[in-house]
Motif scaffolding. Structure first.
Motif, PDB file in Angstrom:
ATOM      1  N   ASN A  75       0.793  -1.231   0.000  1.00 36.49           N
ATOM      2  CA  ASN A  75       0.000   0.000   0.000  1.00 36.49           C
ATOM      3  C   ASN A  75       0.825   1.281   0.000  1.00 36.49           C
ATOM      4  O   ASN A  75       0.303   2.336  -0.365  1.00 36.49           O
ATOM      5  CB  ASN A  75      -0.929   0.020   1.223  1.00 36.49           C
ATOM      6  N   TYR A  76       2.099   1.189   0.374  1.00 36.17           N
ATOM      7  CA  TYR A  76       2.906   2.408   0.467  1.00 36.17           C
ATOM      8  C   TYR A  76       4.208   2.330  -0.336  1.00 36.17           C
ATOM      9  O   TYR A  76       4.454   3.155  -1.225  1.00 36.17           O
ATOM     10  CB  TYR A  76       3.224   2.708   1.932  1.00 36.17           C
ATOM     11  N   GLN A  77       5.025   1.339  -0.053  1.00 33.28           N
ATOM     12  CA  GLN A  77       6.354   1.307  -0.678  1.00 33.28           C
ATOM     13  C   GLN A  77       6.286   1.064  -2.180  1.00 33.28           C
ATOM     14  O   GLN A  77       6.971   1.745  -2.961  1.00 33.28           O
ATOM     15  CB  GLN A  77       7.217   0.240   0.007  1.00 33.28           C
ATOM     16  N   TRP A  78       5.508   0.096  -2.587  1.00 34.35           N
ATOM     17  CA  TRP A  78       5.413  -0.229  -4.009  1.00 34.35           C
ATOM     18  C   TRP A  78       4.913   0.958  -4.838  1.00 34.35           C
ATOM     19  O   TRP A  78       5.569   1.380  -5.792  1.00 34.35           O
ATOM     20  CB  TRP A  78       4.528  -1.460  -4.181  1.00 34.35           C
ATOM     21  N   MET A 100     -11.720   5.628   2.534  1.00 29.94           N
ATOM     22  CA  MET A 100     -11.354   5.200   3.883  1.00 29.94           C
ATOM     23  C   MET A 100     -10.181   5.981   4.460  1.00 29.94           C
ATOM     24  O   MET A 100      -9.775   5.742   5.599  1.00 29.94           O
ATOM     25  CB  MET A 100     -11.066   3.702   3.890  1.00 29.94           C
ATOM     26  N   VAL A 101      -9.621   6.932   3.714  1.00 29.73           N
ATOM     27  CA  VAL A 101      -8.645   7.842   4.321  1.00 29.73           C
ATOM     28  C   VAL A 101      -9.343   8.715   5.368  1.00 29.73           C
ATOM     29  O   VAL A 101      -8.677   9.318   6.212  1.00 29.73           O
ATOM     30  CB  VAL A 101      -7.942   8.727   3.272  1.00 29.73           C
ATOM     31  N   LEU A 115      -9.776  17.306   5.359  1.00 27.50           N
ATOM     32  CA  LEU A 115      -8.517  16.709   5.800  1.00 27.50           C
ATOM     33  C   LEU A 115      -8.728  15.266   6.228  1.00 27.50           C
ATOM     34  O   LEU A 115      -9.471  15.000   7.175  1.00 27.50           O
ATOM     35  CB  LEU A 115      -7.931  17.517   6.964  1.00 27.50           C
ATOM     36  N   PRO A 116      -8.088  14.304   5.560  1.00 28.24           N
ATOM     37  CA  PRO A 116      -8.190  12.899   5.969  1.00 28.24           C
ATOM     38  C   PRO A 116      -7.672  12.722   7.393  1.00 28.24           C
ATOM     39  O   PRO A 116      -6.714  13.392   7.799  1.00 28.24           O
ATOM     40  CB  PRO A 116      -7.301  12.166   4.961  1.00 28.24           C
ATOM     41  N   ASP A 117      -8.312  11.814   8.145  1.00 25.37           N
ATOM     42  CA  ASP A 117      -7.961  11.668   9.556  1.00 25.37           C
ATOM     43  C   ASP A 117      -7.762  10.230  10.007  1.00 25.37           C
ATOM     44  O   ASP A 117      -7.506   9.988  11.188  1.00 25.37           O
ATOM     45  CB  ASP A 117      -9.060  12.302  10.419  1.00 25.37           C
ATOM     46  N   ASN A 118      -7.886   9.265   9.093  1.00 22.93           N
ATOM     47  CA  ASN A 118      -7.770   7.879   9.529  1.00 22.93           C
ATOM     48  C   ASN A 118      -6.352   7.585   9.996  1.00 22.93           C
ATOM     49  O   ASN A 118      -5.381   7.841   9.284  1.00 22.93           O
ATOM     50  CB  ASN A 118      -8.151   6.918   8.387  1.00 22.93           C
ATOM     51  N   ASN A 119      -6.225   7.047  11.204  1.00 23.69           N
ATOM     52  CA  ASN A 119      -4.893   6.816  11.777  1.00 23.69           C
ATOM     53  C   ASN A 119      -4.615   5.346  12.044  1.00 23.69           C
ATOM     54  O   ASN A 119      -3.759   5.014  12.874  1.00 23.69           O
ATOM     55  CB  ASN A 119      -4.718   7.626  13.062  1.00 23.69           C
ATOM     56  N   GLY A 121      -4.728   1.109  10.155  1.00 26.99           N
ATOM     57  CA  GLY A 121      -5.069   0.134   9.136  1.00 26.99           C
ATOM     58  C   GLY A 121      -4.926   0.617   7.703  1.00 26.99           C
ATOM     59  O   GLY A 121      -4.112   1.490   7.375  1.00 26.99           O
ATOM     60  N   TYR A 122      -5.753   0.036   6.854  1.00 30.57           N
ATOM     61  CA  TYR A 122      -5.716   0.288   5.417  1.00 30.57           C
ATOM     62  C   TYR A 122      -5.911   1.762   5.089  1.00 30.57           C
ATOM     63  O   TYR A 122      -5.192   2.328   4.259  1.00 30.57           O
ATOM     64  CB  TYR A 122      -6.801  -0.556   4.759  1.00 30.57           C
ATOM     65  N   GLY A 123      -6.878   2.403   5.744  1.00 29.90           N
ATOM     66  CA  GLY A 123      -7.147   3.812   5.480  1.00 29.90           C
ATOM     67  C   GLY A 123      -5.968   4.701   5.814  1.00 29.90           C
ATOM     68  O   GLY A 123      -5.674   5.666   5.097  1.00 29.90           O
ATOM     69  N   PHE A 124      -5.277   4.378   6.901  1.00 32.51           N
ATOM     70  CA  PHE A 124      -4.080   5.146   7.277  1.00 32.51           C
ATOM     71  C   PHE A 124      -2.983   4.982   6.240  1.00 32.51           C
ATOM     72  O   PHE A 124      -2.341   5.958   5.823  1.00 32.51           O
ATOM     73  CB  PHE A 124      -3.587   4.687   8.650  1.00 32.51           C
ATOM     74  N   GLU A 125      -2.746   3.735   5.813  1.00 33.72           N
ATOM     75  CA  GLU A 125      -1.687   3.488   4.842  1.00 33.72           C
ATOM     76  C   GLU A 125      -1.954   4.201   3.523  1.00 33.72           C
ATOM     77  O   GLU A 125      -1.041   4.774   2.913  1.00 33.72           O
ATOM     78  CB  GLU A 125      -1.536   1.981   4.624  1.00 33.72           C
TER      79      GLU A 125
END
Length: 263
Positions: A75-78, A100-101, A115-119, A121-125
């Motif tokens: 979800n992030y590095q790739w 889900m962000v 402003l996204p606020d999910n901190n 799981g998937y939404g955070f990533e």
């Protein structure tokens, strides 16, 4: 044009392939068993070899292998590396994020300035990845997507959820106070292709103009001839809709005639 799609065999990927090929495009996928997702030079070599006009990143970690930090890698590095490679090779990069962000405690509907606020799981990533993609490739497109709708079982889409709830619970509880962000997969596919010519930046793809989950589920039941026992509730209160007037996304009422009687 030639389009490289990660996650090509997923729910949205299969629909996107059908749509792109209907427009005369050539579609190729990313086989993770052949091309790694965590080694920069093999990734760059593959993209150089294929020479796509556009790379659309749909992939999620749908089949975990148990590798350490696997979700973070996918979800992030790739996508971060893909953004950098496509920048250097002058290839349009489209990154699909998610509604889900925003956490369930955020106050919607959400505009592009929310402003996204999910901190967690998937939404955070995905939230952290949005900023990283923009940093790595300022010419990229990020599309936040809602829940996809397609009449297909065995995948993470709305109809599959409703079918499973009916099968396992004997009925489906549907909040009349939840307005979900959602779109038919074929309409999302159309926006994905259109993004080739969009100005770089962040966009939000949502077909829900104001219908609640019970209304949408009822219209889906009627359209597809399902036998769902839908129970209206008020136990989940959330306006999850994403507003973005720059996009002309097909409204749910065009796909679901039953909704036209409501608004």
């Amino acid at each position: 044009m030639k389009v490289l799609v990660t996650g090509l065999h997923g729910t949205l990927g299969r629909q996107l392939k059908i749509y792109l090929e209907s427009k005369g495009d050539t579609v190729i996928g990313w086989n993770r068993n052949v091309v790694p997702i965590d080694q920069y030079y093999p990734m760059e070599d593959y993209i150089r070899m294929e020479k796509p006009d556009m790379l659309i990143h749909l992939a999620v970690n749908s089949k975990p292998t148990g590798r350490e930090n696997e979700n973070w890698i996918v979800n992030y590095q790739w996508p971060s590396e893909l953004a950098w490679i496509t920048r250097n090779l002058n290839i349009r990069f489209v990154y699909t994020s998610t509604v889900m962000v925003f956490s369930d405690y955020a106050v919607g509907p959400f505009t592009i300035d929310s402003l996204p606020d999910n901190n967690k799981g998937y939404g955070f990533e995905k939230r952290i990845a949005e900023g990283r993609i923009q940093y790595q490739n300022p010419d990229s497109i990020t599309l936040r997507l809602g829940w996809q709708i397609i009449n297909e079982m065995g995948s993470n889409n709305m109809i599959d959820y409703l079918e499973n709830q009916q099968s396992t619970q004997g009925s489906v509880r549907c909040s009349t106070r939840w307005l979900p962000a959602c779109s038919f997969a074929e309409d999302t596919a159309a926006v994905l292709r259109e993004s080739l010519t969009m100005k770089p930046g962040l966009y939000q793809v949502d077909s829900n103009k104001g219908w609640n989950f019970f209304e949408i589920a009822t219209a889906l039941r009627d359209k597809f001839g399902k036998n769902w026992d839908l129970e209206p509730t008020g136990d989940f209160v959330f306006d999850q809709r994403m507003i973005d007037d720059r996009l002309k996304v097909t409204p749910l009422s065009k796909r679901l005639p039953g909704l036209r009687k409501l608004k």
